[in-house]
Write a protein that holds these residues in place. Structure first.
Motif, PDB file in Angstrom:
ATOM      1  N   LEU A  28       0.825  -1.210   0.000  1.00 30.80           N
ATOM      2  CA  LEU A  28       0.000   0.000   0.000  1.00 30.80           C
ATOM      3  C   LEU A  28       0.860   1.261   0.000  1.00 30.80           C
ATOM      4  N   ARG A  29       1.960   1.229   0.702  1.00 29.64           N
ATOM      5  CA  ARG A  29       2.856   2.387   0.783  1.00 29.64           C
ATOM      6  C   ARG A  29       3.574   2.648  -0.551  1.00 29.64           C
ATOM      7  N   LEU A  30       3.979   1.568  -1.229  1.00 32.41           N
ATOM      8  CA  LEU A  30       4.732   1.731  -2.475  1.00 32.41           C
ATOM      9  C   LEU A  30       3.907   2.360  -3.591  1.00 32.41           C
ATOM     10  N   ARG A  31       2.585   2.264  -3.521  1.00 30.06           N
ATOM     11  CA  ARG A  31       1.747   2.858  -4.573  1.00 30.06           C
ATOM     12  C   ARG A  31       1.985   4.352  -4.707  1.00 30.06           C
ATOM     13  N   HIS A  32       2.349   4.999  -3.597  1.00 34.31           N
ATOM     14  CA  HIS A  32       2.517   6.449  -3.602  1.00 34.31           C
ATOM     15  C   HIS A  32       3.975   6.880  -3.418  1.00 34.31           C
ATOM     16  N   GLN A  33       4.862   5.933  -3.414  1.00 32.53           N
ATOM     17  CA  GLN A  33       6.287   6.223  -3.209  1.00 32.53           C
ATOM     18  C   GLN A  33       6.930   6.609  -4.538  1.00 32.53           C
ATOM     19  N   ARG A  34       7.681   7.690  -4.544  1.00 38.96           N
ATOM     20  CA  ARG A  34       8.351   8.106  -5.778  1.00 38.96           C
ATOM     21  C   ARG A  34       9.865   8.178  -5.594  1.00 38.96           C
ATOM     22  N   ASP A  35      10.328   8.067  -4.382  1.00 37.01           N
ATOM     23  CA  ASP A  35      11.756   8.120  -4.102  1.00 37.01           C
ATOM     24  C   ASP A  35      12.321   6.702  -4.176  1.00 37.01           C
ATOM     25  N   PRO A  36      13.205   6.420  -5.152  1.00 41.73           N
ATOM     26  CA  PRO A  36      13.750   5.065  -5.294  1.00 41.73           C
ATOM     27  C   PRO A  36      14.479   4.558  -4.047  1.00 41.73           C
ATOM     28  N   VAL A  37      15.127   5.436  -3.319  1.00 42.76           N
ATOM     29  CA  VAL A  37      15.838   5.021  -2.104  1.00 42.76           C
ATOM     30  C   VAL A  37      14.844   4.514  -1.063  1.00 42.76           C
ATOM     31  N   LEU A  38      13.765   5.237  -0.887  1.00 42.58           N
ATOM     32  CA  LEU A  38      12.742   4.806   0.076  1.00 42.58           C
ATOM     33  C   LEU A  38      12.025   3.545  -0.413  1.00 42.58           C
ATOM     34  N   ALA A  39      11.774   3.451  -1.708  1.00 40.56           N
ATOM     35  CA  ALA A  39      11.132   2.248  -2.250  1.00 40.56           C
ATOM     36  C   ALA A  39      12.005   1.020  -1.993  1.00 40.56           C
ATOM     37  N   ARG A  40      13.315   1.163  -2.183  1.00 37.46           N
ATOM     38  CA  ARG A  40      14.235   0.058  -1.892  1.00 37.46           C
ATOM     39  C   ARG A  40      14.172  -0.332  -0.417  1.00 37.46           C
ATOM     40  N   ALA A  41      14.138   0.676   0.448  1.00 35.64           N
ATOM     41  CA  ALA A  41      14.084   0.406   1.890  1.00 35.64           C
ATOM     42  C   ALA A  41      12.807  -0.348   2.266  1.00 35.64           C
ATOM     43  N   TRP A  42      11.672   0.054   1.690  1.00 31.50           N
ATOM     44  CA  TRP A  42      10.420  -0.646   1.957  1.00 31.50           C
ATOM     45  C   TRP A  42      10.492  -2.091   1.478  1.00 31.50           C
ATOM     46  N   LEU A  43      11.049  -2.297   0.298  1.00 29.58           N
ATOM     47  CA  LEU A  43      11.144  -3.662  -0.240  1.00 29.58           C
ATOM     48  C   LEU A  43      12.117  -4.515   0.554  1.00 29.58           C
ATOM     49  N   GLU A  44      13.175  -3.927   1.064  1.00 27.85           N
ATOM     50  CA  GLU A  44      14.116  -4.679   1.907  1.00 27.85           C
ATOM     51  C   GLU A  44      13.451  -5.097   3.216  1.00 27.85           C
ATOM     52  N   LEU A  45      12.659  -4.208   3.782  1.00 22.43           N
ATOM     53  CA  LEU A  45      11.918  -4.546   4.996  1.00 22.43           C
ATOM     54  C   LEU A  45      11.009  -5.736   4.735  1.00 22.43           C
ATOM     55  N   ASN A  46      10.328  -5.701   3.622  1.00 22.53           N
ATOM     56  CA  ASN A  46       9.390  -6.768   3.274  1.00 22.53           C
ATOM     57  C   ASN A  46      10.089  -8.106   3.087  1.00 22.53           C
ATOM     58  N   ALA A  47      11.295  -8.101   2.580  1.00 25.69           N
ATOM     59  CA  ALA A  47      11.994  -9.351   2.254  1.00 25.69           C
ATOM     60  C   ALA A  47      12.932  -9.827   3.350  1.00 25.69           C
ATOM     61  N   SER A  48      12.876  -9.203   4.527  1.00 30.06           N
ATOM     62  CA  SER A  48      13.810  -9.615   5.570  1.00 30.06           C
ATOM     63  C   SER A  48      13.558 -11.060   5.970  1.00 30.06           C
ATOM     64  N   GLY A  49      14.643 -11.777   6.214  1.00 32.44           N
ATOM     65  CA  GLY A  49      14.581 -13.215   6.483  1.00 32.44           C
ATOM     66  C   GLY A  49      13.706 -13.599   7.650  1.00 32.44           C
ATOM     67  N   GLY A  50      13.740 -12.828   8.729  1.00 33.29           N
ATOM     68  CA  GLY A  50      12.942 -13.160   9.901  1.00 33.29           C
ATOM     69  C   GLY A  50      11.455 -13.114   9.618  1.00 33.29           C
ATOM     70  N   ILE A  51      11.029 -12.101   8.901  1.00 30.59           N
ATOM     71  CA  ILE A  51       9.610 -11.964   8.577  1.00 30.59           C
ATOM     72  C   ILE A  51       9.165 -13.114   7.686  1.00 30.59           C
TER      73      ILE A  51
END
Length: 164
Positions: A28-51
């Motif tokens: 939901l957050r990425l739909r409105h994200q335009r900063d590639p650095v922040l988009a990468r950070a959101w995607l890294e959070l999503n793909a973290s091994g523990g989660i």
């Protein structure tokens, strides 16, 4: 013993939904994200091994406990349990096909490691900002949320009311 298995089934479902909530927030957050650095950070959070470990472990626990509970409760002769299982499999397949393809393209465009089917691909060069913005704007977050929430709501109804 049956009540303990149902308890484990419900607890595993909560754990699954809690960890999958991270993916939902990211989508939901990425739909409105335009900063590639922040988009990468959101995607890294999503793909973290523990989660991901808790997500897939809890999914396995809810499936196993549900199947065993179905035998212990002698529910396999009823239609609601079969429909619940078919719906869960359908939700998983639909969300995988709709979500993984799109977010893999986003990861590739951002210069992150991505997947080609089930095969991991190394990070490459980032795409132009316009391409990244277009991919982020096309995120299928709402269809994914509707499929996930709607499907789980129907499964919960079937489990609680056992209509057939």
């Amino acid at each position: 013993m049956y009540q303990w298995l149902v308890y484990i089934h419900v607890l595993a479902t909560f754990a699954f939904l809690l960890t999958h909530g991270v993916s939902s927030v990211v989508a939901l957050r990425l739909r409105h994200q335009r900063d590639p650095v922040l988009a990468r950070a959101w995607l890294e959070l999503n793909a973290s091994g523990g989660i991901m470990g808790v997500l897939y472990g809890s999914l396995l626990a809810l499936l196993v406990s549900g199947i065993i509970s179905g035998f212990m409760g002698d529910w396999w002769g009823r239609g609601w349990i079969w429909l619940s299982l078919v719906l869960l499999i359908g939700i998983i397949v639909a969300m995988f096909l709709l979500g993984s393809r799109h977010y893999s393209q986003v990861r590739k465009a951002l210069g992150m490691a991505w997947f080609d089917g089930r095969k991991a691909q190394p990070p490459g060069e980032a795409a132009p900002a316009e391409e990244i913005e277009a991919l982020l704007a096309q995120a299928p977050a709402m269809p994914l949320a509707i499929i996930g929430f709607g499907g789980i709501a129907v499964i919960l109804w079937l489990m609680m009311f056992k209509p057939f």
